[in-house]
Design a protein around this motif. Structure first.
Motif, PDB file in Angstrom:
ATOM      1  N   SER A  56       6.918   4.226  -0.973  1.00  0.00           N
ATOM      2  CA  SER A  56       6.975   5.672  -0.743  1.00  0.00           C
ATOM      3  C   SER A  56       6.256   6.386  -1.875  1.00  0.00           C
ATOM      4  O   SER A  56       6.413   6.012  -3.039  1.00  0.00           O
ATOM      5  CB  SER A  56       8.417   6.146  -0.657  1.00  0.00           C
ATOM      6  OG  SER A  56       9.076   5.562   0.443  1.00  0.00           O
ATOM      7  N   THR A  57       5.491   7.413  -1.513  1.00  0.00           N
ATOM      8  CA  THR A  57       4.680   8.109  -2.511  1.00  0.00           C
ATOM      9  C   THR A  57       5.017   9.591  -2.585  1.00  0.00           C
ATOM     10  O   THR A  57       5.554  10.180  -1.643  1.00  0.00           O
ATOM     11  CB  THR A  57       3.185   7.965  -2.192  1.00  0.00           C
ATOM     12  OG1 THR A  57       2.931   8.492  -0.882  1.00  0.00           O
ATOM     13  CG2 THR A  57       2.751   6.509  -2.242  1.00  0.00           C
ATOM     14  N   ASN A  58       4.678  10.170  -3.724  1.00  0.00           N
ATOM     15  CA  ASN A  58       4.885  11.590  -3.957  1.00  0.00           C
ATOM     16  C   ASN A  58       3.739  12.070  -4.840  1.00  0.00           C
ATOM     17  O   ASN A  58       3.332  11.349  -5.761  1.00  0.00           O
ATOM     18  CB  ASN A  58       6.229  11.820  -4.651  1.00  0.00           C
ATOM     19  CG  ASN A  58       6.576  13.285  -4.756  1.00  0.00           C
ATOM     20  OD1 ASN A  58       6.179  14.087  -3.929  1.00  0.00           O
ATOM     21  ND2 ASN A  58       7.335  13.649  -5.792  1.00  0.00           N
ATOM     22  N   TYR A  59       3.214  13.272  -4.539  1.00  0.00           N
ATOM     23  CA  TYR A  59       2.065  13.792  -5.268  1.00  0.00           C
ATOM     24  C   TYR A  59       2.292  15.222  -5.719  1.00  0.00           C
ATOM     25  O   TYR A  59       2.982  15.994  -5.063  1.00  0.00           O
ATOM     26  CB  TYR A  59       0.809  13.776  -4.394  1.00  0.00           C
ATOM     27  CG  TYR A  59       0.339  12.408  -3.986  1.00  0.00           C
ATOM     28  CD1 TYR A  59       0.745  11.852  -2.780  1.00  0.00           C
ATOM     29  CD2 TYR A  59      -0.516  11.680  -4.798  1.00  0.00           C
ATOM     30  CE1 TYR A  59       0.317  10.591  -2.404  1.00  0.00           C
ATOM     31  CE2 TYR A  59      -0.963  10.424  -4.429  1.00  0.00           C
ATOM     32  CZ  TYR A  59      -0.536   9.884  -3.230  1.00  0.00           C
ATOM     33  OH  TYR A  59      -0.980   8.637  -2.854  1.00  0.00           O
ATOM     34  N   ALA A  60       1.659  15.573  -6.820  1.00  0.00           N
ATOM     35  CA  ALA A  60       1.600  16.972  -7.213  1.00  0.00           C
ATOM     36  C   ALA A  60       0.669  17.708  -6.249  1.00  0.00           C
ATOM     37  O   ALA A  60      -0.296  17.130  -5.744  1.00  0.00           O
ATOM     38  CB  ALA A  60       1.067  17.097  -8.643  1.00  0.00           C
ATOM     39  N   ASP A  61       0.970  18.965  -6.006  1.00  0.00           N
ATOM     40  CA  ASP A  61       0.157  19.743  -5.067  1.00  0.00           C
ATOM     41  C   ASP A  61      -1.309  19.796  -5.501  1.00  0.00           C
ATOM     42  O   ASP A  61      -2.206  19.831  -4.668  1.00  0.00           O
ATOM     43  CB  ASP A  61       0.701  21.166  -4.954  1.00  0.00           C
ATOM     44  CG  ASP A  61       2.014  21.219  -4.187  1.00  0.00           C
ATOM     45  OD1 ASP A  61       2.725  22.231  -4.306  1.00  0.00           O
ATOM     46  OD2 ASP A  61       2.336  20.238  -3.478  1.00  0.00           O
ATOM     47  N   SER A  62      -1.541  19.786  -6.804  1.00  0.00           N
ATOM     48  CA  SER A  62      -2.898  19.933  -7.327  1.00  0.00           C
ATOM     49  C   SER A  62      -3.811  18.751  -7.002  1.00  0.00           C
ATOM     50  O   SER A  62      -5.035  18.878  -7.080  1.00  0.00           O
ATOM     51  CB  SER A  62      -2.860  20.143  -8.844  1.00  0.00           C
ATOM     52  OG  SER A  62      -2.232  19.039  -9.482  1.00  0.00           O
ATOM     53  N   VAL A  63      -3.226  17.611  -6.631  1.00  0.00           N
ATOM     54  CA  VAL A  63      -4.047  16.423  -6.370  1.00  0.00           C
ATOM     55  C   VAL A  63      -3.898  15.893  -4.954  1.00  0.00           C
ATOM     56  O   VAL A  63      -4.584  14.928  -4.582  1.00  0.00           O
ATOM     57  CB  VAL A  63      -3.729  15.294  -7.379  1.00  0.00           C
ATOM     58  CG1 VAL A  63      -3.893  15.791  -8.814  1.00  0.00           C
ATOM     59  CG2 VAL A  63      -2.347  14.712  -7.144  1.00  0.00           C
ATOM     60  N   LYS A  64      -3.039  16.496  -4.168  1.00  0.00           N
ATOM     61  CA  LYS A  64      -2.841  16.029  -2.786  1.00  0.00           C
ATOM     62  C   LYS A  64      -4.156  16.061  -2.016  1.00  0.00           C
ATOM     63  O   LYS A  64      -4.899  17.033  -2.078  1.00  0.00           O
ATOM     64  CB  LYS A  64      -1.805  16.907  -2.074  1.00  0.00           C
ATOM     65  CG  LYS A  64      -0.374  16.537  -2.347  1.00  0.00           C
ATOM     66  CD  LYS A  64       0.593  17.433  -1.574  1.00  0.00           C
ATOM     67  CE  LYS A  64       2.022  17.099  -1.903  1.00  0.00           C
ATOM     68  NZ  LYS A  64       2.980  18.010  -1.228  1.00  0.00           N
ATOM     69  N   GLY A  65      -4.420  14.976  -1.304  1.00  0.00           N
ATOM     70  CA  GLY A  65      -5.641  14.890  -0.521  1.00  0.00           C
ATOM     71  C   GLY A  65      -6.832  14.393  -1.312  1.00  0.00           C
ATOM     72  O   GLY A  65      -7.871  14.064  -0.728  1.00  0.00           O
ATOM     73  N   ARG A  66      -6.719  14.336  -2.635  1.00  0.00           N
ATOM     74  CA  ARG A  66      -7.826  13.853  -3.469  1.00  0.00           C
ATOM     75  C   ARG A  66      -7.476  12.550  -4.195  1.00  0.00           C
ATOM     76  O   ARG A  66      -8.341  11.695  -4.381  1.00  0.00           O
ATOM     77  CB  ARG A  66      -8.205  14.907  -4.514  1.00  0.00           C
ATOM     78  CG  ARG A  66      -8.663  16.228  -3.927  1.00  0.00           C
ATOM     79  CD  ARG A  66      -9.221  17.156  -5.005  1.00  0.00           C
ATOM     80  NE  ARG A  66      -8.244  17.495  -6.020  1.00  0.00           N
ATOM     81  CZ  ARG A  66      -8.406  17.273  -7.325  1.00  0.00           C
ATOM     82  NH1 ARG A  66      -9.508  16.696  -7.769  1.00  0.00           N
ATOM     83  NH2 ARG A  66      -7.467  17.625  -8.190  1.00  0.00           N
TER      84      ARG A  66
END
Length: 117
Positions: A56-66
């Motif tokens: 399961s993963t979690n990302y900061a909004d600033s890097v989501k999709g990149r």
């Protein structure tokens, strides 16, 4: 003694890609969550991404999709694929890992990522 050793940092132009790796060495059983943080000059260390032992993963909004985090449990290694890099991604990137047996949070020494405009 557990060590986390990061690699893959460097200088890249805006829009480019880098792949960071963080390998655990030493005596340990396994890790629960593994993740990446970064710290830019004059700023606090910030969360980037995390991945559990189950994937399961979690990302900061600033890097989501990149950015994409992944791990190889057999190698006790966590990766961070960074695409579409921006100058504001420039920072020292740190990996961390929480031991399952000890619940202790280990940190790597950091690797520099510099994105030129």
């Amino acid at each position: 003694q557990v060590q986390l050793v990061e690699s893959g940092g460097g200088l890249v132009q805006a829009g480019g890609s880098l792949r960071l790796s963080c390998a655990a060495t030493g005596r340990f059983s396994s890790f629960n969550t593994m993740g990446w943080y970064r710290q830019a000059p004059g700023k606090q260390r910030e969360f980037i991404a995390a991945i559990t032992s189950g994937g399961s993963t979690n990302y900061a909004d600033s890097v989501k999709g990149r950015f994409t985090i992944s791990r190889d449990n057999a190698k006790n290694t966590v990766y961070l694929q960074m695409n579409s890099l921006k100058p504001e991604d420039t920072a020292v990137y740190y990996c961390n890992a929480r031991g399952i047996a000890t619940n202790y949070l280990y940190w790597g020494q950091g690797t520099q990522v510099t994105v030129s405009s």
